[in-house]
Design an enzyme around this catalytic site. Sequence first.
Site, short mmCIF file in Angstrom:
data_model
loop_
_atom_site.label_atom_id
_atom_site.label_comp_id
_atom_site.label_asym_id
_atom_site.label_seq_id
_atom_site.Cartn_x
_atom_site.Cartn_y
_atom_site.Cartn_z
N LYS A 78 0.83 -1.19 -0.12
CA LYS A 78 0.00 -0.08 -0.02
C LYS A 78 0.92 1.15 -0.10
O LYS A 78 1.87 1.29 0.44
CB LYS A 78 -0.83 0.03 1.22
CG LYS A 78 -2.34 0.82 0.88
CD LYS A 78 -3.32 0.07 0.18
CE LYS A 78 -4.55 0.56 0.06
NZ LYS A 78 -5.43 -0.21 -0.62
N GLY A 174 -22.11 5.25 2.03
CA GLY A 174 -21.39 5.49 1.35
C GLY A 174 -21.60 5.30 -0.13
O GLY A 174 -21.82 4.07 -0.41
N LEU A 175 -21.63 6.18 -0.99
CA LEU A 175 -22.29 6.17 -2.20
C LEU A 175 -21.08 6.77 -3.61
O LEU A 175 -21.50 7.60 -4.28
CB LEU A 175 -23.51 6.87 -2.68
CG LEU A 175 -24.74 6.16 -1.80
CD1 LEU A 175 -26.03 7.31 -1.90
CD2 LEU A 175 -25.11 4.83 -2.30
N HIS A 177 -17.99 5.46 -5.97
CA HIS A 177 -17.85 4.94 -7.16
C HIS A 177 -18.37 3.61 -6.90
O HIS A 177 -19.16 2.98 -7.61
CB HIS A 177 -16.20 5.07 -7.90
CG HIS A 177 -16.12 6.26 -8.13
ND1 HIS A 177 -16.70 6.87 -9.40
CD2 HIS A 177 -14.86 7.19 -7.90
CE1 HIS A 177 -15.97 8.08 -9.44
NE2 HIS A 177 -15.01 8.00 -8.78
N VAL A 178 -17.92 2.82 -5.93
CA VAL A 178 -18.07 1.38 -5.66
C VAL A 178 -19.59 1.38 -5.10
O VAL A 178 -20.52 0.77 -5.53
CB VAL A 178 -17.33 0.77 -4.88
CG1 VAL A 178 -17.45 -0.57 -4.31
CG2 VAL A 178 -15.87 0.71 -5.41
N GLY A 179 -19.74 2.21 -4.03
CA GLY A 179 -21.00 2.33 -3.27
C GLY A 179 -22.49 2.33 -4.34
O GLY A 179 -23.36 1.77 -4.15
N TYR A 180 -22.19 3.45 -5.23
CA TYR A 180 -23.23 3.67 -6.24
C TYR A 180 -23.56 2.70 -7.15
O TYR A 180 -24.63 2.17 -7.34
CB TYR A 180 -23.07 4.96 -6.74
CG TYR A 180 -24.28 5.52 -7.31
CD1 TYR A 180 -25.12 6.51 -6.48
CD2 TYR A 180 -24.77 5.16 -8.57
CE1 TYR A 180 -26.41 6.86 -7.17
CE2 TYR A 180 -26.08 5.62 -9.12
CZ TYR A 180 -26.77 6.69 -8.11
OH TYR A 180 -28.07 6.84 -8.88
#
Length: 339
Positions: A78, A174-175, A177-180
């Site tokens: 990381k 949480g919305l 890129h992934v959440g939406y």
Amino acid sequence: MFAMMEAARLEELHLTQDPATGLKAIIAIHNTRLGPALGGCRYLAYPDEQSAIRDAVRLAQGMSYKAALAGLAQGGGKAVIIRPAHVDNRGALFEAFGRFIETLNGRYITAVDSGTSTADMDCIAQHTRHVTSTTEGGDPSPHTAMGVFAGIRATAQARLGGDDLHGLRVAIQGLGHVGYALAEQLHAAGVELLVSDLDRGRVQLAVEQLGAHPVASDALLATPCDILAPCGLGSVLNGETVGQLRCSAVAGAANNQLASADIADILQARGILYAPDYVINSGGLIYVALRHRGESLAAITTHLQQISRRLTEIYAHSQADKRSPARVADALAERLLYG
């Protein structure tokens, strides 16, 4: 510093700075037994340098476990770039980071993460080939969401007795890129969505496009639902919040959802099934790793199917051993990493 590395079994910790661009970067390489370390680059403000280092070390360890259980020939790493209060030239900063990566001779491959974009990866790529999720490589977020969706179905099968999601209540925290993208897939499957995000515009979009029910961010965890899907930043499940949960399972995209290992045991004691985050959210890593190796999209999609199979295996061991799925997943990953 060395005590932190030893506790995490970290192989290498690299720090660099470039006063000309304002770059202050940390690269943590956790384990390279299975292959070169691969992990995203975060570009965030931190309260202090120690917090940034701890974040890099913890996330690198999670990436090793994620790659191992995803069946990838990659190690875990990381990078963290401490975002300065002001930067004159963002592109130059990321180019400097690319030159730093090149000095590691392929032991670490970087990718997008919180605060970075494909455009940033393009800047890095001007100075090293050890980078993925560039504009050409594509955004891994949709594949992360695909994997989480498959993992939610496996979780529903294990906890609720069936993988048909129609009519279930799923709360998404949480919305981004992934959440939406996950919300879109769940909506298509007939799920009733409860959503929260600090960005009110994203919440309103989910309401208008997906028929979602908005919930205040500080109330979502205590809202009754079948499955809670944390899709923001980490440590959302801690000693204070875990007692508020009113769900049957937790299965989401966020990294490091558990503030500490004992939270998994509390969830187990409460009868809440927990999908280990680094297993269910590994779709993005699978995508960037296999794209970097030149694999086809068809091969990547096939590999994504391992996520639901691995979760089903973990849940079976958890039930048989009366242990949290998080403990089971750690044990399986450590067996692969350390023998």
